[in-house]
Design an enzyme around this catalytic site. Structure first.
Site: not given
Ligand code: COA
Length: 163
Positions: A79-80, A86, A88, A112, A117, A124
């Site tokens: 997670a970010v 966006r 990187g 998974e 999402n 990914y």
């Protein structure tokens, strides 16, 4: 943000509560909270797991947890924080953990993702992961997942250099 603002390092036990709260807010929303501070701390302590943290000016802005097995690795969480998406950061976290897999002689990474999402799935896919299996009810019997995987032996040189 410049590259010099961002630092990646392995998590410390004191980071566990922050990471667990990020998981609850950004990943596990609407589900029962499974990645509690206790569980994240167990991952930080585990010999076969890397918990990697991204920081900007000493603030945790992202993290990822990867478990390494004998034959493959599994990305447990990534997670970010929304304000830092966006830029990187997830790409750098994931590539760092993939490099560790390669060093350990592991060429396959699985994960998974919640089937609805789309943002994460597109991320990914951009990172070279392909959807394998649709898993109905994977999350607490109520929500479907998509299992994705990447063969690190395919084009690993060029894509792992792009970070
Ligand atoms: C998915 C997530 C980790 C991506 O983090 P990020 O740091 O924003 O991703 P990056 O900036 O490294 O993205 C790299 C590339 O992936 C693709 N990408 C990333 N997020 C995307 C989105 N929401 N929609 C479409 N493509 C996306 C883009 O091609 C992007 O490159 P670009 O910005 O130059 O177009 C982040 O959106 C997030 O934390 N989401 C909430 C938690 C979550 O869903 N985690 C994954 C499931 S465990």
């Amino acid at each position: 943000m410049t590259n010099s603002d961002l630092s990646l390092r392995l998590a410390r036990r004191a980071d566990a509560a922050v990471l667990a709260n990020m998981s609850r807010r950004l990943i596990e929303y609407g589900l029962q909270w499974k990645w509690t501070a206790k569980r994240v701390e167990a991952s930080i302590r585990a010999a076969n797991v890397n918990v990697l943290v991204a920081r900007i000016n000493d603030r945790i802005v992202g993290f990822a947890i990867m478990r390494y097995g004998d034959d493959d690795a599994h990305l447990d969480l990534l997670a970010v924080a929304p304000a830092y998406q966006r830029l990187g950061i997830a790409r750098q976290l994931l590539r760092w953990l993939e490099k560790c897999a390669l060093v350990a002689g592991i060429f396959k990474v699985e994960l998974e993702v919640r089937a609805n999402n789309d943002g994460a799935r597109l991320f990914y896919e951009r990172m070279g992961y392909r959807g394998l299996t649709h898993l109905p009810g994977y999350y607490q019997g109520t929500e479907a997942a998509l299992r994705m995987s990447r063969d690190l032996s395919c084009n690993s040189g060029s894509s792992l250099r792009e970070t």
